[in-house]
Enzyme design. Structure first.
Site, PDB file in Angstrom:
ATOM      1  N   GLU A 292      43.181  48.895  37.427  1.00 52.59           N
ATOM      2  CA  GLU A 292      42.736  49.682  38.591  1.00 52.59           C
ATOM      3  C   GLU A 292      43.890  50.005  39.543  1.00 52.59           C
ATOM      4  O   GLU A 292      43.747  49.920  40.765  1.00 52.59           O
ATOM      5  CB  GLU A 292      41.624  48.928  39.340  1.00 52.59           C
ATOM      6  CG  GLU A 292      40.359  48.741  38.513  1.00 52.59           C
ATOM      7  CD  GLU A 292      39.301  47.906  39.211  1.00 52.59           C
ATOM      8  OE1 GLU A 292      39.666  47.082  40.077  1.00 52.59           O
ATOM      9  OE2 GLU A 292      38.114  48.063  38.892  1.00 52.59           O
ATOM     10  N   GLU A 366      34.539  49.413  32.496  1.00 60.64           N
ATOM     11  CA  GLU A 366      33.664  48.499  33.218  1.00 60.64           C
ATOM     12  C   GLU A 366      32.387  49.239  33.595  1.00 60.64           C
ATOM     13  O   GLU A 366      32.407  50.121  34.469  1.00 60.64           O
ATOM     14  CB  GLU A 366      34.339  47.945  34.479  1.00 60.64           C
ATOM     15  CG  GLU A 366      35.475  46.977  34.188  1.00 60.64           C
ATOM     16  CD  GLU A 366      36.016  46.319  35.457  1.00 60.64           C
ATOM     17  OE1 GLU A 366      35.372  46.444  36.525  1.00 60.64           O
ATOM     18  OE2 GLU A 366      37.088  45.696  35.375  1.00 60.64           O
TER      19      GLU A 366
END
Length: 718
Positions: A292, A366
């Site tokens: 991320e 995710e």
């Protein structure tokens, strides 16, 4: 636009009927349900109260003006509410309907399903290997992955080996396989594997290689997420706290000090990973580059540096990045597959992803089926039917996905992180995450819905379900002995003596690596009272000798010291409740006393500093101490000793401490984690694998006031 639409809507009749033709377009799919009746669509009553009826209209001259008015205003109204970009536009529908147990409001058409047969594409069956996982471009169809040339969708689920007792790894992986998943994903926490610079720990519960090989044995592929930063609601996002010693070190950048530490860590870690790759005969089919980074985005050279670092050390499998849907442009790397994180479809879910890679398979790295909890906030579960519907759409659209979390496990010890957006909040001990399996590995409604869905799309039957993990209720425990913290200091390691207070990370212990977790006690002699000011993180208890004067936390940094006639011992006990694991604030996560200590603006000097890390070696020494009989109303930090009788065949249980306030529970020297009466967590998970037959030592470190009983229950409270 929304304001204009609202004004227009007020002038429209609520019962207005509109005819929608039988042909299903993406636009009509976005508006309504999947029902068809009388050759037209039935669209439910929406924000404007408009109902689209299921039969052709009967025109009336008295109502015609209303219809005309509606037709005139409808483009303006719909433009205010309709998605600007529909997430299905870039996908090709070529399947038949999947069944779903919950009514759906979806933009994806139902089609009867094409069934998959991947029984030959498992680590045990696939012996001849050459090309591994590949991202194929679609010609007249959706792009897709192939594994050894065969079309393959990733049905992944996250299990973090370090959050699950090693004795239960097989059970959790078997349950993942029996549900219908074909891949397990896991982070690799740097701070746990290299607790001191150059000293690595891959033993016991941290045996990464054993976990990966066990996944292969069970029949699962592995996607590895080695960081160095992993977030994962871990202390400092999994980065070692010693990196905070030098304030000039810039985390997650190409700062020389940081990348030198990363290089040394990767030299060791990736050497362990390389033999476990697909093309080496192992189960690892893909490796993630950092985590991320689009949300951090401090250094444009950082991600390419890590990409090169993995390649140079022998990583040959598919590489990917992982970012939130609105941060893909910031986080992607040229030549690396970009993936996204999400919890539900939005109009612009794929907008940035398709800008950076137009003709690549989609992987949701995710898919959040739940969320983590923080102390003092209400636990909010997610709906199992919504999860089922979203996964149905993934399959319908040829989207590969990874369920985060399939099984969350527990933040044992002090590993939890924290968040700080407006105020700091620590992540709770349980990492249940409202996942597909509970914290203790039990089945949920989400599990059974997903298993039923997966079984409907597979040609071969799924493996049999492993038996549920049995629980036990043991006799309650009332600690009979205790030791005030002040009596325990002699059993700690030798204290540090310093003219000024030192933060936890800069304590000259553990070969210069400082202290990572736990608490620190600062002592200094004072000979006058006044206004005490302390800069501390996260929470500090202030004592004059053994008398509590107050608690410093959040914005409270001051406490009044009463007038004294002779010199006294000032004690400040500071706890690291979990370093922030997300955002730029990771740079400022030094714990303990992080500035000067003053009384009436005069700095104090000459501190004795005790490190309370609560390691197993400390509890071994504590067994030689002379304990006191318990006092029913003892105030202040203390250790309480009792015996848990587990019988001849120990099983999992949960500990409830309703009369205790705040502290930690240690069973046979193992730190189960933090309890706190503000909730939402009301029990601590105690794995039966960590219990001995018969008597088990249980020690509470309670920070504020003695309680009474410790109860055992077979059901968690969250």
């Amino acid at each position: 636009m929304q304001g204009s639409a609202s004004l227009a809507a007020q002038s429209l009749p609520l019962h207005l009927d509109l005819w929608i033709p039988a042909q299903r377009t993406p636009e009509s799919a976005a508006l309504g349900s999947e029902q068809q009746r009388g050759g037209g669509s039935i669209v439910g009553r929406g924000l404007l109260g408009l109902a689209v009826m299921g039969s052709p209209p009967c025109f009336s001259p008295h109502l015609a003006w209303r219809r005309i008015l509606c037709i005139f205003f409808l483009p303006f109204i719909s433009s205010g509410f309709a998605p600007r970009i529909k997430y299905t536009d870039k996908f090709i529908f070529e399947k038949e309907p999947l069944t779903s147990s919950k009514p759906r409001a979806s933009t994806v058409p139902f089609f009867p399903t094409v069934r998959f047969n991947w029984s030959h594409l498992t680590p045990l069956e696939l012996k001849d290997r050459s090309v591994g996982l590949q991202a194929e471009e679609g010609v007249g169809r959706n792009p897709y992955f192939t594994l050894e040339g065969h079309k393959f969708l990733i049905f992944g689920g996250s299990i973090h080996y370090f959050r699950v007792p090693r004795e239960y790894w097989r059970d959790r992986l078997l349950k993942l396989r029996a549900c219908g998943f074909n891949t397990v994903t896991t982070y690799v926490p740097w701070n746990l594997h290299e607790p001191e610079s150059g000293k690595f720990d891959f033993s016991g519960n941290l045996d990464l290689e054993a976990f990966v090989l066990l996944a292969a044995e069970v029949g699962l592929w592995v996607i590895l997420r080695p960081g160095p930063y992993v977030c994962s609601e871990l202390d400092l996002g999994g980065l070692p706290s010693r990196l905070l010693q030098d304030p000039t070190t810039q985390l997650r950048t190409t700062n020389r000090t940081f990348v030198e530490a990363v290089d040394k860590y990767f030299d060791h870690l990736i050497a362990r990973v390389v033999p476990l790759q697909y093309r080496k005969g192992g189960p690892i089919i893909a490796v993630q580059v950092e985590n991320e980074y689009g949300s951090f985005n401090k250094d444009k050279n950082y991600m390419p540096y890590l990409h090169k670092a993995l390649l140079e050390r022998g990583v040959v499998e598919l590489l990917l990045t992982s970012d939130n849907t609105n941060k893909v442009l910031n986080g992607h790397i040229k030549g690396v597959l970009a993936t996204i994180n999400m919890n539900t479809f939005q109009a612009d879910t794929f907008e940035q992803l398709f800008k950076v890679q137009k003709n690549k398979p989609v992987l949701v790295m995710e898919y959040w089926v739940g969320w983590f909890d923080t102390w003092g906030k209400r636990h909010t579960p997610t709906d199992a039917g919504d999860v089922e519907n979203t996964v149905t759409e993934f399959i319908q659209l040829d989207i590969s996905f990874n369920v985060y979390m399939f099984h969350g496990g527990t933040n044992f010890g002090f590993m939890n992180g924290g968040i700080h957006f407006t105020h700091y909040r620590a992540v709770i001990t349980s990492y249940d995450y409202d996942a597909v399996l509970t914290e203790a590995g039990d089945y949920t409604d989400k599990y059974f819905k997903l298993r039923k869905l997966f079984q409907s799309v597979f040609v071969t039957p799924l493996p049999l379900l492993p038996k549920p993990t049995r629980k036990a209720v043991y006799p309650s425990v009332r600690p009979s002995l205790y030791l005030p913290l002040w009596d325990v200091l002699q059993y700690l390691n030798r204290p540090v003596v310093s003219r000024t207070p030192l933060n936890m990370e800069n304590l000259p212990i553990h070969g210069g690596n400082g202290q990572a977790f736990g608490l620190v006690l600062y002592e200094a002699t004072i000979c006058s009272g006044g206004w005490l000011h302390v800069e501390a993180q996260d929470v500090a208890q202030v004592f004059l000798n053994e008398t509590s004067l107050g608690i410093l936390a959040d914005e409270t940094r001051n406490v009044d010291i009463p007038t004294i006639t002779e010199c006294q011992l000032l004690r400040i006990l500071v706890e690291n409740q979990g370093r922030v694991n997300f955002s730029w604030k990771i740079q400022d996560q030094r714990k303990g006393i992080i500035g000067s200590v003053t009384i009436n603006n005069v700095p104090l000097e000459n501190f004795t500093i005790y490190s309370l890390e609560m390691r197993t070696s400390f509890f071994r020494r504590l067994r030689t101490a002379i304990w006191r009989p318990v006092s029913n109303d003892h105030l202040g930090p203390a250790f309480y000793l009792g015996t848990l009788k587990a019988g001849s065949s120990p099983r999992d249980t949960f500990l409830a401490l309703p009369s205790w306030k705040y502290g930690f529970v240690f069973v046979n020297g193992r730190n189960l984690g933090r309890y706190w009466n503000i909730g939402p967590q009301g029990t601590l998970y105690l794995p039966g694998a960590w219990l001995n037959p018969g008597n088990n030592e249980i020690i509470l470190f309670e920070k504020t006031k003695s309680g009474s009983y410790i109860y055992s229950t077979d059901k968690p409270v969250l």
